[in-house]
Design a protein around this motif. Structure first.
Motif, PDB file in Angstrom:
ATOM      1  N   ASP A 224     -62.809  13.612  38.875  1.00 35.06           N
ATOM      2  CA  ASP A 224     -64.198  13.966  39.111  1.00 35.06           C
ATOM      3  C   ASP A 224     -65.127  12.775  38.888  1.00 35.06           C
ATOM      4  O   ASP A 224     -64.778  11.793  38.234  1.00 35.06           O
ATOM      5  CB  ASP A 224     -64.589  15.117  38.184  1.00 35.06           C
ATOM      6  N   GLY A 225     -66.300  12.899  39.438  1.00 34.78           N
ATOM      7  CA  GLY A 225     -67.343  11.892  39.312  1.00 34.78           C
ATOM      8  C   GLY A 225     -68.521  12.339  40.148  1.00 34.78           C
ATOM      9  O   GLY A 225     -68.539  13.452  40.680  1.00 34.78           O
ATOM     10  N   SER A 226     -69.505  11.504  40.301  1.00 31.16           N
ATOM     11  CA  SER A 226     -70.691  11.864  41.071  1.00 31.16           C
ATOM     12  C   SER A 226     -70.328  12.088  42.538  1.00 31.16           C
ATOM     13  O   SER A 226     -69.782  11.198  43.186  1.00 31.16           O
ATOM     14  CB  SER A 226     -71.741  10.756  40.968  1.00 31.16           C
ATOM     15  N   PRO A 227     -70.637  13.273  43.111  1.00 31.48           N
ATOM     16  CA  PRO A 227     -70.301  13.531  44.514  1.00 31.48           C
ATOM     17  C   PRO A 227     -71.239  12.835  45.493  1.00 31.48           C
ATOM     18  O   PRO A 227     -70.880  12.608  46.644  1.00 31.48           O
ATOM     19  CB  PRO A 227     -70.422  15.053  44.626  1.00 31.48           C
ATOM     20  N   GLU A 228     -72.440  12.527  45.047  1.00 33.43           N
ATOM     21  CA  GLU A 228     -73.431  11.842  45.872  1.00 33.43           C
ATOM     22  C   GLU A 228     -74.290  10.973  44.963  1.00 33.43           C
ATOM     23  O   GLU A 228     -74.409  11.255  43.758  1.00 33.43           O
ATOM     24  CB  GLU A 228     -74.323  12.850  46.613  1.00 33.43           C
ATOM     25  N   GLY A 230     -76.918   9.699  42.640  1.00 31.02           N
ATOM     26  CA  GLY A 230     -77.909  10.409  41.852  1.00 31.02           C
ATOM     27  C   GLY A 230     -77.499  11.788  41.391  1.00 31.02           C
ATOM     28  O   GLY A 230     -78.229  12.432  40.633  1.00 31.02           O
ATOM     29  N   LYS A 231     -76.327  12.273  41.842  1.00 37.11           N
ATOM     30  CA  LYS A 231     -75.851  13.598  41.454  1.00 37.11           C
ATOM     31  C   LYS A 231     -74.916  13.484  40.248  1.00 37.11           C
ATOM     32  O   LYS A 231     -74.113  12.553  40.165  1.00 37.11           O
ATOM     33  CB  LYS A 231     -75.094  14.260  42.608  1.00 37.11           C
ATOM     34  N   PRO A 232     -74.970  14.439  39.311  1.00 37.95           N
ATOM     35  CA  PRO A 232     -74.047  14.403  38.175  1.00 37.95           C
ATOM     36  C   PRO A 232     -72.649  14.831  38.600  1.00 37.95           C
ATOM     37  O   PRO A 232     -72.476  15.462  39.652  1.00 37.95           O
ATOM     38  CB  PRO A 232     -74.663  15.419  37.203  1.00 37.95           C
ATOM     39  N   PRO A 233     -71.630  14.523  37.807  1.00 35.53           N
ATOM     40  CA  PRO A 233     -70.277  15.030  38.092  1.00 35.53           C
ATOM     41  C   PRO A 233     -70.265  16.552  38.110  1.00 35.53           C
ATOM     42  O   PRO A 233     -71.129  17.208  37.514  1.00 35.53           O
ATOM     43  CB  PRO A 233     -69.444  14.477  36.933  1.00 35.53           C
ATOM     44  N   LEU A 234     -69.281  17.132  38.770  1.00 37.52           N
ATOM     45  CA  LEU A 234     -69.173  18.587  38.814  1.00 37.52           C
ATOM     46  C   LEU A 234     -68.730  19.142  37.470  1.00 37.52           C
ATOM     47  O   LEU A 234     -69.065  20.268  37.119  1.00 37.52           O
ATOM     48  CB  LEU A 234     -68.173  19.008  39.901  1.00 37.52           C
ATOM     49  N   GLY A 235     -67.955  18.371  36.721  1.00 40.30           N
ATOM     50  CA  GLY A 235     -67.424  18.836  35.443  1.00 40.30           C
ATOM     51  C   GLY A 235     -68.027  18.136  34.242  1.00 40.30           C
ATOM     52  O   GLY A 235     -69.017  18.611  33.695  1.00 40.30           O
TER      53      GLY A 235
END
Length: 290
Positions: A224-228, A230-235
């Motif tokens: 996991d990590g930032s999907p975009e 400025g976006k936080p990781p999902l987990g």
């Protein structure tokens, strides 16, 4: 992805049937529970699937673990292990056909990441002409070499939950097993599944319109990590995943996929023997991968 949407994170949706809807408890014992549910799904092409889902989750005893893995377990080990027996049935009136899209059973084991966690997946050696690429690491962009190390018969992948990336091992390369090791916690994780014939291939889960929609992977791992930007990781989290073959089911037919997960804690001496027996890799090799 719904019909007409883009293959982008903002349009990605998890169907409610595998996210928020309640399942009926069909049977239950002290060590297992079976859930059932019926649902209707629509794919990107607009094809409809009327399906029945049955899922049994069972805790495994140390004796069962030893037998299933084919290893002797040392007395100093602490183990939590479980099996999920998953079935999808066509309960509609029409056959599910490759030309309009197929479903598969996809089990994602999500685990706590750490800077000391490394995924290990052994795979079959052989020429790419016969077996295809050793690893598919292009799901969400190429994975850099400080996160992925590919050798002739195994791969190492960071499970730190800080940089988004996903990889896959094809059914032609799969040995039916994947693992990870948390060096800080001294926990060895092993995932296995029931390898079976796949006359209709494996669903390709790349986020794109595909020329080869049934040349997908049997084993995946996701960090996991930032999907975009400025976006936080999902987990954050990391995953070990397995998939069933594509399910070209006639009305009344069923696809079954069994995944077993073993979390094993102990001394590195005891874990090293298990890691070498199961993953063809020593604990020292895992720790030295990055």
């Amino acid at each position: 992805f719904l019909p007409g949407t883009k293959f982008e994170f903002t349009d990605w949706r998890t169907p409610a049937v595998i996210d928020t809807e309640a399942f009926e408890i069909a049977t239950q014992t002290e060590s297992s529970v079976t859930f059932k549910h019926n649902a209707k799904l629509v794919n990107y092409s607009g094809a409809e699937f009327d399906l029945g889902i049955e899922r049994t989750v069972k805790l495994l005893s140390s004796g069962e673990v030893s037998k299933l893995l084919g290893v002797e377990l040392g007395g100093g080990l602490s183990i939590v292990a479980y099996e999920t027996d998953n079935k999808v049935s066509n309960v509609g009136e029409s056959a599910w056909k490759p030309e309009t899209g197929l479903l598969s059973i996809w089990i994602l084991g999500m685990y706590n990441p750490s800077p000391a966690t490394t995924v290990v997946i052994p795979f079959k050696q052989g020429e790419e002409k016969k077996l295809g690429p050793r690893v598919n690491d292009s799901y969400f962009g190429k994975i850099p070499t400080d996160y992925l190390k590919i050798e002739d018969d195994r791969l190492f992948f960071r499970g730190d939950g800080t940089r988004r990336g996903k990889l896959g091992v094809s059914p032609q390369r799969s040995l039916g097993i994947a693992g990870s090791y948390d060096a800080a916690g001294q926990v060895l994780n092993i995932v296995t599944y029931n390898v079976q014939e796949a006359p209709d291939g494996f669903v390709n889960s790349m986020w794109e319109l595909q020329k080869e929609p049934y040349m997908g992977d049997a084993i995946n791992s996701y960090n996991d990590g930032s999907p975009e930007p400025g976006k936080p990781p999902l987990g954050p989290f990391y995953e070990l995943e397995t998939s069933s073959p594509a399910a070209a089911l006639k009305p009344g037919e069923t696809m079954r996929h069994v995944q077993r997960t073993f979390h094993i804690h102990g001394s590195e001496e005891e874990l090293n023997k298990l890691s070498k027996d199961l993953l063809n890799t020593s604990i020292d090799d895992i720790k030295a991968a990055f």
